[in-house]
Design a protein around this motif. Sequence first.
Motif, PDB file in Angstrom:
ATOM      1  N   THR A   2      -0.232  15.185   8.741  1.00 20.34           N
ATOM      2  CA  THR A   2       0.564  15.557   9.921  1.00 20.34           C
ATOM      3  C   THR A   2       0.918  14.338  10.765  1.00 20.34           C
ATOM      4  N   ILE A   3       0.289  13.198  10.477  1.00 27.03           N
ATOM      5  CA  ILE A   3       0.593  11.972  11.221  1.00 27.03           C
ATOM      6  C   ILE A   3       1.838  11.330  10.628  1.00 27.03           C
ATOM      7  N   PRO A   4       2.892  11.122  11.396  1.00 25.83           N
ATOM      8  CA  PRO A   4       4.102  10.482  10.857  1.00 25.83           C
ATOM      9  C   PRO A   4       3.785   9.094  10.294  1.00 25.83           C
ATOM     10  N   SER A   5       4.486   8.737   9.227  1.00 24.54           N
ATOM     11  CA  SER A   5       4.217   7.458   8.556  1.00 24.54           C
ATOM     12  C   SER A   5       4.362   6.273   9.493  1.00 24.54           C
ATOM     13  N   LEU A  52      -0.106  -7.094   9.366  1.00 26.54           N
ATOM     14  CA  LEU A  52       1.057  -6.681   8.584  1.00 26.54           C
ATOM     15  C   LEU A  52       0.827  -6.904   7.091  1.00 26.54           C
ATOM     16  N   GLY A  53       1.734  -6.358   6.284  1.00 25.23           N
ATOM     17  CA  GLY A  53       1.703  -6.615   4.853  1.00 25.23           C
ATOM     18  C   GLY A  53       0.969  -5.574   4.037  1.00 25.23           C
ATOM     19  N   VAL A  54       0.159  -6.045   3.108  1.00 21.39           N
ATOM     20  CA  VAL A  54      -0.505  -5.169   2.144  1.00 21.39           C
ATOM     21  C   VAL A  54      -1.586  -4.274   2.756  1.00 21.39           C
ATOM     22  N   PRO A  55      -2.475  -4.789   3.641  1.00 24.02           N
ATOM     23  CA  PRO A  55      -3.576  -3.947   4.144  1.00 24.02           C
ATOM     24  C   PRO A  55      -3.148  -2.615   4.766  1.00 24.02           C
ATOM     25  N   PRO A  56      -2.201  -2.592   5.732  1.00 23.43           N
ATOM     26  CA  PRO A  56      -1.826  -1.287   6.292  1.00 23.43           C
ATOM     27  C   PRO A  56      -1.145  -0.390   5.262  1.00 23.43           C
ATOM     28  N   THR A  57      -0.432  -1.007   4.332  1.00 22.93           N
ATOM     29  CA  THR A  57       0.241  -0.230   3.285  1.00 22.93           C
ATOM     30  C   THR A  57      -0.772   0.468   2.397  1.00 22.93           C
ATOM     31  N   VAL A  58      -1.795  -0.258   1.953  1.00 16.29           N
ATOM     32  CA  VAL A  58      -2.811   0.304   1.074  1.00 16.29           C
ATOM     33  C   VAL A  58      -3.582   1.418   1.778  1.00 16.29           C
ATOM     34  N   ILE A  59      -3.968   1.181   3.019  1.00 15.84           N
ATOM     35  CA  ILE A  59      -4.729   2.189   3.770  1.00 15.84           C
ATOM     36  C   ILE A  59      -3.903   3.450   3.969  1.00 15.84           C
ATOM     37  N   ALA A  60      -2.643   3.287   4.380  1.00 16.24           N
ATOM     38  CA  ALA A  60      -1.787   4.442   4.640  1.00 16.24           C
ATOM     39  C   ALA A  60      -1.532   5.241   3.369  1.00 16.24           C
ATOM     40  N   LEU A  61      -1.166   4.566   2.290  1.00 21.31           N
ATOM     41  CA  LEU A  61      -0.875   5.270   1.036  1.00 21.31           C
ATOM     42  C   LEU A  61      -2.107   5.991   0.497  1.00 21.31           C
ATOM     43  N   THR A  62      -3.258   5.348   0.593  1.00 20.20           N
ATOM     44  CA  THR A  62      -4.492   5.970   0.107  1.00 20.20           C
ATOM     45  C   THR A  62      -4.818   7.224   0.914  1.00 20.20           C
ATOM     46  N   LEU A  63      -4.691   7.137   2.222  1.00 21.82           N
ATOM     47  CA  LEU A  63      -4.985   8.292   3.076  1.00 21.82           C
ATOM     48  C   LEU A  63      -4.024   9.440   2.806  1.00 21.82           C
ATOM     49  N   MET A  78       4.495  11.728  -3.689  1.00 19.82           N
ATOM     50  CA  MET A  78       4.471  11.524  -2.238  1.00 19.82           C
ATOM     51  C   MET A  78       4.405  10.046  -1.903  1.00 19.82           C
ATOM     52  N   ALA A  79       3.523   9.327  -2.601  1.00 17.76           N
ATOM     53  CA  ALA A  79       3.326   7.907  -2.318  1.00 17.76           C
ATOM     54  C   ALA A  79       4.573   7.092  -2.621  1.00 17.76           C
ATOM     55  N   MET A  80       5.327   7.477  -3.640  1.00 20.18           N
ATOM     56  CA  MET A  80       6.544   6.740  -3.990  1.00 20.18           C
ATOM     57  C   MET A  80       7.525   6.737  -2.822  1.00 20.18           C
ATOM     58  N   GLY A  81       7.643   7.879  -2.149  1.00 17.14           N
ATOM     59  CA  GLY A  81       8.553   7.956  -1.013  1.00 17.14           C
ATOM     60  C   GLY A  81       7.992   7.307   0.236  1.00 17.14           C
ATOM     61  N   ILE A  82       6.708   7.532   0.492  1.00 15.43           N
ATOM     62  CA  ILE A  82       6.091   6.993   1.710  1.00 15.43           C
ATOM     63  C   ILE A  82       6.057   5.463   1.686  1.00 15.43           C
ATOM     64  N   LYS A 125       6.067  -4.686   6.827  1.00 19.58           N
ATOM     65  CA  LYS A 125       6.172  -5.830   5.905  1.00 19.58           C
ATOM     66  C   LYS A 125       5.427  -5.575   4.604  1.00 19.58           C
ATOM     67  N   GLY A 126       5.349  -4.298   4.224  1.00 21.20           N
ATOM     68  CA  GLY A 126       4.678  -3.956   2.979  1.00 21.20           C
ATOM     69  C   GLY A 126       5.548  -4.245   1.774  1.00 21.20           C
ATOM     70  N   PRO A 127       4.963  -4.220   0.572  1.00 22.55           N
ATOM     71  CA  PRO A 127       5.718  -4.519  -0.645  1.00 22.55           C
ATOM     72  C   PRO A 127       6.549  -3.327  -1.099  1.00 22.55           C
ATOM     73  N   GLY A 128       7.497  -3.581  -2.005  1.00 22.25           N
ATOM     74  CA  GLY A 128       8.221  -2.487  -2.626  1.00 22.25           C
ATOM     75  C   GLY A 128       9.689  -2.408  -2.287  1.00 22.25           C
ATOM     76  N   LEU A 129      10.297  -1.345  -2.761  1.00 19.83           N
ATOM     77  CA  LEU A 129      11.738  -1.155  -2.636  1.00 19.83           C
ATOM     78  C   LEU A 129      12.171  -0.797  -1.221  1.00 19.83           C
ATOM     79  N   GLY A 130      11.226  -0.483  -0.363  1.00 17.35           N
ATOM     80  CA  GLY A 130      11.576  -0.211   1.026  1.00 17.35           C
ATOM     81  C   GLY A 130      12.240  -1.412   1.683  1.00 17.35           C
ATOM     82  N   ASN A 131      11.866  -2.609   1.232  1.00 16.57           N
ATOM     83  CA  ASN A 131      12.476  -3.824   1.786  1.00 16.57           C
ATOM     84  C   ASN A 131      13.970  -3.870   1.482  1.00 16.57           C
TER      85      ASN A 131
END
Length: 200
Positions: A48-51, A64-75, A133-137, A145-151
């Motif tokens: 329920t928490i917006p990305s 910034l970068g990988v750490p917040p991305t990994v934590i968010a996607l895992t959660l 879900m993770a592919m879109g998030i 500043k996370g990795p991936g096609l979002g950039n």
Amino acid sequence: MVDSYLHVSAVIQCLLLATVIGVAVGILVYRSPAGSAIATALSSTILTIPSFALLGLLIPVVGLGVPPTVIALTLYSLLPIVRNTIVGLGAVDPAITDAAKGIGMNRVLVLARVELPLAWPSILTGMRVATQMAMGILAIAAYAKGPGLGNLIFSGLSRVGSPTAVPQALTGTVLIVILALILDGIYVVIGRLTTSKGIR
């Protein structure tokens, strides 16, 4: 090409981490209705928490970068895995586990050789849902500043008005959809190879 690889790599790594956590939680609580309800409720609350909000909360803590991305996607990946692990293990016929105990298997062996294999199709389904879900998030993780096609998408959107803006954003979006479909197809193959014909 690099962004596509990083996108898939990040999703797979986070999913594996979420699977270890989610299955472990499911194993711990599936015999307890109260524990199952609490685990499901907590993992549901995360969704329920917006990305943007979750990433914004994580940035001051881990940067910034990988750490917040990994934590968010895992959660975000936990709910379908936790829920399907609980459902899969809870659906195992008690008569089967009683028979396993009757031939001398201890609790750990029953779980490893009987319950988890029977619950595997349900767990795998949870992993498939979590992956989509993770592919879109992950696309939103470019905000942190996370990795991936979002950039690629964010880069295009930041130049709205230029001739390449929309094609660039659209390319990133289409690539995410294609990669998600490829991963889903891989899950189908994994399911056929790892699931006994008797429980398909």
